[in-house]
Design a protein around this motif. Sequence first.
Motif, PDB file in Angstrom:
ATOM      1  N   UNK A 181       0.800  -1.232   0.000  1.00  0.00           N
ATOM      2  CA  UNK A 181       0.000   0.000   0.000  1.00  0.00           C
ATOM      3  C   UNK A 181       0.828   1.276   0.000  1.00  0.00           C
ATOM      4  N   UNK A 182       1.941   1.332  -0.667  1.00  0.00           N
ATOM      5  CA  UNK A 182       2.692   2.576  -0.732  1.00  0.00           C
ATOM      6  C   UNK A 182       4.103   2.405  -1.256  1.00  0.00           C
ATOM      7  N   UNK A 183       4.865   3.485  -1.178  1.00  0.00           N
ATOM      8  CA  UNK A 183       6.266   3.483  -1.572  1.00  0.00           C
ATOM      9  C   UNK A 183       7.085   4.101  -0.450  1.00  0.00           C
ATOM     10  N   UNK A 184       8.396   4.038  -0.552  1.00  0.00           N
ATOM     11  CA  UNK A 184       9.274   4.615   0.454  1.00  0.00           C
ATOM     12  C   UNK A 184      10.069   5.767  -0.145  1.00  0.00           C
ATOM     13  N   UNK A 185      10.144   6.872   0.615  1.00  0.00           N
ATOM     14  CA  UNK A 185      10.913   8.039   0.189  1.00  0.00           C
ATOM     15  C   UNK A 185      11.648   8.611   1.394  1.00  0.00           C
ATOM     16  N   UNK A 186      12.632   9.461   1.122  1.00  0.00           N
ATOM     17  CA  UNK A 186      13.227  10.266   2.180  1.00  0.00           C
ATOM     18  C   UNK A 186      12.344  11.496   2.345  1.00  0.00           C
ATOM     19  N   UNK A 187      12.031  11.883   3.580  1.00  0.00           N
ATOM     20  CA  UNK A 187      11.140  13.019   3.794  1.00  0.00           C
ATOM     21  C   UNK A 187      11.888  14.348   3.676  1.00  0.00           C
ATOM     22  N   UNK A 188      11.127  15.397   3.410  1.00  0.00           N
ATOM     23  CA  UNK A 188      11.700  16.743   3.336  1.00  0.00           C
ATOM     24  C   UNK A 188      12.324  17.103   4.678  1.00  0.00           C
ATOM     25  N   UNK A 189      13.443  17.783   4.621  1.00  0.00           N
ATOM     26  CA  UNK A 189      14.174  18.147   5.829  1.00  0.00           C
ATOM     27  C   UNK A 189      15.286  17.180   6.173  1.00  0.00           C
TER      28      UNK A 189
ATOM     29  N   UNK B 254      18.302   9.491  -5.777  1.00  0.00           N
ATOM     30  CA  UNK B 254      18.945   9.084  -4.530  1.00  0.00           C
ATOM     31  C   UNK B 254      20.309   8.417  -4.693  1.00  0.00           C
ATOM     32  N   UNK B 255      20.685   8.044  -5.899  1.00  0.00           N
ATOM     33  CA  UNK B 255      22.017   7.472  -6.102  1.00  0.00           C
ATOM     34  C   UNK B 255      23.096   8.553  -6.122  1.00  0.00           C
ATOM     35  N   UNK B 256      22.682   9.828  -6.143  1.00  0.00           N
ATOM     36  CA  UNK B 256      23.635  10.926  -6.230  1.00  0.00           C
ATOM     37  C   UNK B 256      23.930  11.595  -4.885  1.00  0.00           C
ATOM     38  N   UNK B 257      23.267  11.162  -3.818  1.00  0.00           N
ATOM     39  CA  UNK B 257      23.545  11.723  -2.491  1.00  0.00           C
ATOM     40  C   UNK B 257      23.575  10.611  -1.453  1.00  0.00           C
ATOM     41  N   UNK B 258      24.076  10.944  -0.260  1.00  0.00           N
ATOM     42  CA  UNK B 258      24.228   9.977   0.824  1.00  0.00           C
ATOM     43  C   UNK B 258      23.528  10.524   2.066  1.00  0.00           C
ATOM     44  N   UNK B 259      22.859   9.659   2.809  1.00  0.00           N
ATOM     45  CA  UNK B 259      22.255  10.031   4.081  1.00  0.00           C
ATOM     46  C   UNK B 259      22.235   8.820   5.001  1.00  0.00           C
ATOM     47  N   UNK B 260      22.261   9.075   6.294  1.00  0.00           N
ATOM     48  CA  UNK B 260      22.183   7.991   7.273  1.00  0.00           C
ATOM     49  C   UNK B 260      20.747   7.783   7.753  1.00  0.00           C
ATOM     50  N   UNK B 261      19.833   8.607   7.273  1.00  0.00           N
ATOM     51  CA  UNK B 261      18.431   8.539   7.697  1.00  0.00           C
ATOM     52  C   UNK B 261      17.682   7.441   6.959  1.00  0.00           C
ATOM     53  N   UNK B 262      16.585   6.999   7.551  1.00  0.00           N
ATOM     54  CA  UNK B 262      15.748   5.963   6.954  1.00  0.00           C
ATOM     55  C   UNK B 262      14.624   6.585   6.131  1.00  0.00           C
ATOM     56  N   UNK B 263      14.140   5.832   5.187  1.00  0.00           N
ATOM     57  CA  UNK B 263      13.010   6.278   4.381  1.00  0.00           C
ATOM     58  C   UNK B 263      11.717   6.120   5.174  1.00  0.00           C
TER      59      UNK B 263
END
Length: 76
Positions: free
Chosen positions: A8-16, A60-69
């Motif tokens: 029922x959805x997709x995963x993204x990194x949130x704004x901020x 998202x392949x062009x940046x790095x983050x330690x946060x979860x989607x």
Amino acid sequence: MVIMKIQNGIQIYKCGTQVEIPIGEIEGWISNVSINFDNISYEISYFIEKGVLHTIWMNESQFVTSKRKIKIGFKN
């Protein structure tokens, strides 16, 4: 890029979300998310050169983050 489909959805990194752009070692944050068909693009905002705000669209392949989607979508 294939969107990771979940129940029922997709995963993204949130704004901020804080991110790092490896090319140039620039630190910034996600300021916008665009979903078009099977492509997710993120607008990354960052400050350089005397506090001037810059933005760039990336996948998202062009940046790095330690946060979860986070999961987004509609419930049945």
